[in-house]
Design an enzyme around this catalytic site. Sequence first.
Site, PDB file in Angstrom:
ATOM      1  N   CYS A  42      13.055  11.262   6.997  1.00 36.85           N
ATOM      2  CA  CYS A  42      12.994  10.718   8.350  1.00 36.85           C
ATOM      3  C   CYS A  42      14.304  10.976   9.069  1.00 36.85           C
ATOM      4  O   CYS A  42      14.339  11.202  10.252  1.00 36.85           O
ATOM      5  CB  CYS A  42      12.717   9.232   8.302  1.00 36.85           C
ATOM      6  SG  CYS A  42      13.895   8.348   7.270  1.00 36.85           S
ATOM      7  N   GLU A  67       9.787   1.432  10.622  1.00 38.31           N
ATOM      8  CA  GLU A  67      10.789   2.469  10.319  1.00 38.31           C
ATOM      9  C   GLU A  67      10.082   3.806  10.490  1.00 38.31           C
ATOM     10  O   GLU A  67       9.250   4.176   9.653  1.00 38.31           O
ATOM     11  CB  GLU A  67      11.284   2.312   8.876  1.00 38.31           C
ATOM     12  CG  GLU A  67      12.031   1.024   8.618  1.00 38.31           C
ATOM     13  CD  GLU A  67      13.434   1.028   9.208  1.00 38.31           C
ATOM     14  OE1 GLU A  67      13.880   2.068   9.712  1.00 38.31           O
ATOM     15  OE2 GLU A  67      14.077  -0.034   9.197  1.00 38.31           O
ATOM     16  N   GLU A  77       9.262  16.257  15.246  1.00 33.54           N
ATOM     17  CA  GLU A  77       9.698  16.142  13.851  1.00 33.54           C
ATOM     18  C   GLU A  77       8.908  17.144  13.002  1.00 33.54           C
ATOM     19  O   GLU A  77       7.681  17.116  12.979  1.00 33.54           O
ATOM     20  CB  GLU A  77       9.427  14.722  13.369  1.00 33.54           C
ATOM     21  CG  GLU A  77       9.936  14.462  11.981  1.00 33.54           C
ATOM     22  CD  GLU A  77       9.659  13.028  11.540  1.00 33.54           C
ATOM     23  OE1 GLU A  77       8.545  12.533  11.762  1.00 33.54           O
ATOM     24  OE2 GLU A  77      10.568  12.420  10.949  1.00 33.54           O
ATOM     25  N   LYS A 103       0.861  -1.186   0.000  1.00 37.88           N
ATOM     26  CA  LYS A 103       0.000   0.000   0.000  1.00 37.88           C
ATOM     27  C   LYS A 103       0.896   1.234   0.000  1.00 37.88           C
ATOM     28  O   LYS A 103       1.491   1.592   1.017  1.00 37.88           O
ATOM     29  CB  LYS A 103      -0.909   0.045   1.222  1.00 37.88           C
ATOM     30  CG  LYS A 103      -2.018   1.087   1.025  1.00 37.88           C
ATOM     31  CD  LYS A 103      -2.601   1.606   2.306  1.00 37.88           C
ATOM     32  CE  LYS A 103      -1.850   2.765   2.905  1.00 37.88           C
ATOM     33  NZ  LYS A 103      -1.758   3.972   2.071  1.00 37.88           N
TER      34      LYS A 103
HETATM   35  P1  NAD Z   1       2.175   8.362   7.889  1.00 30.87           P
HETATM   36  O1  NAD Z   1       2.500   7.598   9.117  1.00 30.87           O
HETATM   37  O2  NAD Z   1       1.096   9.363   7.939  1.00 30.87           O
HETATM   38  O3  NAD Z   1       1.777   7.362   6.701  1.00 30.87           O
HETATM   39  C1  NAD Z   1       2.625   6.324   6.267  1.00 30.87           C
HETATM   40  C2  NAD Z   1       1.784   5.282   5.566  1.00 30.87           C
HETATM   41  O4  NAD Z   1       0.893   4.688   6.510  1.00 30.87           O
HETATM   42  C3  NAD Z   1       0.897   5.831   4.441  1.00 30.87           C
HETATM   43  O5  NAD Z   1       0.845   4.876   3.394  1.00 30.87           O
HETATM   44  C4  NAD Z   1      -0.460   5.950   5.120  1.00 30.87           C
HETATM   45  O6  NAD Z   1      -1.542   5.878   4.217  1.00 30.87           O
HETATM   46  C5  NAD Z   1      -0.432   4.725   6.026  1.00 30.87           C
HETATM   47  N1  NAD Z   1      -1.313   4.801   7.200  1.00 30.87           N
HETATM   48  C6  NAD Z   1      -1.752   5.900   7.862  1.00 30.87           C
HETATM   49  N2  NAD Z   1      -2.541   5.527   8.898  1.00 30.87           N
HETATM   50  C7  NAD Z   1      -2.584   4.161   8.895  1.00 30.87           C
HETATM   51  C8  NAD Z   1      -3.217   3.196   9.720  1.00 30.87           C
HETATM   52  N3  NAD Z   1      -3.962   3.541  10.766  1.00 30.87           N
HETATM   53  N4  NAD Z   1      -3.037   1.887   9.427  1.00 30.87           N
HETATM   54  C9  NAD Z   1      -2.263   1.505   8.389  1.00 30.87           C
HETATM   55  N5  NAD Z   1      -1.639   2.377   7.566  1.00 30.87           N
HETATM   56  C10 NAD Z   1      -1.795   3.695   7.824  1.00 30.87           C
HETATM   57  O7  NAD Z   1       3.562   8.992   7.420  1.00 30.87           O
HETATM   58  P2  NAD Z   1       3.828   9.950   6.176  1.00 30.87           P
HETATM   59  O8  NAD Z   1       3.290  11.302   6.530  1.00 30.87           O
HETATM   60  O9  NAD Z   1       3.405   9.303   4.907  1.00 30.87           O
HETATM   61  O10 NAD Z   1       5.434   9.967   6.162  1.00 30.87           O
HETATM   62  C11 NAD Z   1       6.164  10.789   6.982  1.00 30.87           C
HETATM   63  C12 NAD Z   1       6.661  10.053   8.207  1.00 30.87           C
HETATM   64  O11 NAD Z   1       7.361   8.881   7.819  1.00 30.87           O
HETATM   65  C13 NAD Z   1       7.642  10.864   9.016  1.00 30.87           C
HETATM   66  O12 NAD Z   1       7.360  10.711  10.375  1.00 30.87           O
HETATM   67  C14 NAD Z   1       8.979  10.210   8.688  1.00 30.87           C
HETATM   68  O13 NAD Z   1       9.965  10.386   9.654  1.00 30.87           O
HETATM   69  C15 NAD Z   1       8.601   8.795   8.518  1.00 30.87           C
HETATM   70  N6  NAD Z   1       9.596   8.090   7.708  1.00 30.87           N
HETATM   71  C16 NAD Z   1      10.428   7.165   8.287  1.00 30.87           C
HETATM   72  C17 NAD Z   1      11.411   6.509   7.537  1.00 30.87           C
HETATM   73  C18 NAD Z   1      12.372   5.506   8.132  1.00 30.87           C
HETATM   74  O14 NAD Z   1      12.981   4.751   7.388  1.00 30.87           O
HETATM   75  N7  NAD Z   1      12.545   5.472   9.448  1.00 30.87           N
HETATM   76  C19 NAD Z   1      11.529   6.818   6.178  1.00 30.87           C
HETATM   77  C20 NAD Z   1      10.671   7.770   5.630  1.00 30.87           C
HETATM   78  C21 NAD Z   1       9.694   8.380   6.403  1.00 30.87           C
END
Ligand code: NAD
Length: 490
Positions: free
Chosen positions: A286, A252, A387, A177
């Site tokens: 991230c 992650e 963040e 997804k």
């Molecule tokens: P997010 O957590 O809002 O969403 C990530 C994914 O999860 C999306 O596909 C979203 O649709 C899905 N999602 C949201 N709610 C969900 C739920 N309840 N159940 C299942 N899936 C769900 O994050 P974002 O805004 O897309 O990305 C930014 C965040 O990601 C930042 O906090 C960043 O630090 C983190 N990030 C971490 C890494 C790493 O490798 N550690 C890499 C990139 C981004």
Amino acid sequence: MAADSTYGLLVAGAEGPAAGGESAELLDPSTNRPIARVAVGTADDAARAMEVAQRAFEGSDWAGGDGARRARSLARLARLLDERAEEFARLETENMGKTLRESRIDVGFVVRTLEYVSGLADKLEGTTIPVPGSRLNYTVREALGVTVHIAPWNYPLLLAMRSVAPALAAGNTVVLKPASLTPLTAIRLARLAREAGIPDGVLNVVPGPGGKLGEALVRDRRCRSVSFTGSSEVGRRIAALAAERLIPAALELGGKSPVVVLPDADLDRAARGIALGIFGNAGQMCWAGSRLIVHESVRETLLAKLRAIAEATRLGPGTEEGVEMGPLVSRDQEARVLEYVRSARDDGGRLVTGGAKAGGDRLAEGNFVQPTVVDGLAPDARAAREEIFGPVLSSFAFGEVDEAVRLANATAYGLFAAVWTRDLASAHHVARRLEAGMVVVNEPPLTFPQTPFGGFKESGLGSEQGARGLEGYTRTKNVLLNVALPKKKG
Ligand code: NAD
């Protein structure tokens, strides 16, 4: 919108509309004009994709088959992507906003990841273990089954494939997804799966909302593991869902990473590396180095250099030649970042540079924010702790190394840290004391498909990349055989 601007769910090798018939418009972040429509998957689509993946796991020659066969297909997928690298980079930039240069690097990383895991697909070896008596004991590494992958929007293709590629190499079948805002490159890559020789149903992509679709995938009884990359907040929710089903979850998550600059550092190199680590990808990383922890003797000099770099950074649509920083992914993200800047100022932060929407008339339609540096915030101020996920650097000064380490570790996160020094002993000393899953010395944030990527503390659980990352998509079976010869009678 271009002619090929409609994207569907890709399940069982066929692309089609969502069960509910709904689709969403995607915008170019540099103009906020529509670029494509994408199907919005539902819980019914989740169930269908999981069933298809389960059948492919049981019925195709992927899981049970020869690892060399998977290796060939994944290497072929790498080649197909490499041949179309420019087309993928352009699509990533149009959808997410990052510069073409950044998208090209991302696509190259995915090619290299596929090559790397293809080399491991036929090397999933077990062990033989000495045990007492006439017995043979050995282990085998097996695929898990259907693995679910939930990706964020900041490195759409790279972070999707970072976990999908090793899961496939290990013989699992996959349901991915992508983030709702940025699903295009993942769908386009899955379109190449058949040509690469990956059986239909092995790689399925279902775009849609996290709350409904993502949760339905993780709750599904056929889901054998979940790999989630995204915010710590949603990561907690995924961990709870995984705990209910007792399945492994690789998480992650977010970061608030420190960059420690010791007084002997090469300040020109450091300034360039620090700028890359916070203004690259418009700060939507991230592992952005978002907290500068600089020795008081070089603070003013370094801030002046960072200011000069920030003010010379060319902002614009990522597709334009020579542009160094693109827009933020959405209007919401722009508003969120500017709100953090306001809170930093309210809490007594001094703007060294930036702090506003960028670009004047030329870029007014897009989500552009100036590269920003804030000095003088208290370490416990909101903008210093949370963040921001934008091009905003907070700077703190220290006198003694112990103080630098304390400041660096004074965060709930522990993803990444950087140290700038010319002194080898200091580099090791500080690196050892930093609570971060990854530490670089005299480098901007940098990783390779063969090196582990993972966070400590609230930045995650487990790690991706490298041979160990691939191991996470297998389970170990122990087999004990009694090989005693029958006793002779009489
Ligand atoms: P997010 O957590 O809002 O969403 C990530 C994914 O999860 C999306 O596909 C979203 O649709 C899905 N999602 C949201 N709610 C969900 C739920 N309840 N159940 C299942 N899936 C769900 O994050 P974002 O805004 O897309 O990305 C930014 C965040 O990601 C930042 O906090 C960043 O630090 C983190 N990030 C971490 C890494 C790493 O490798 N550690 C890499 C990139 C981004």
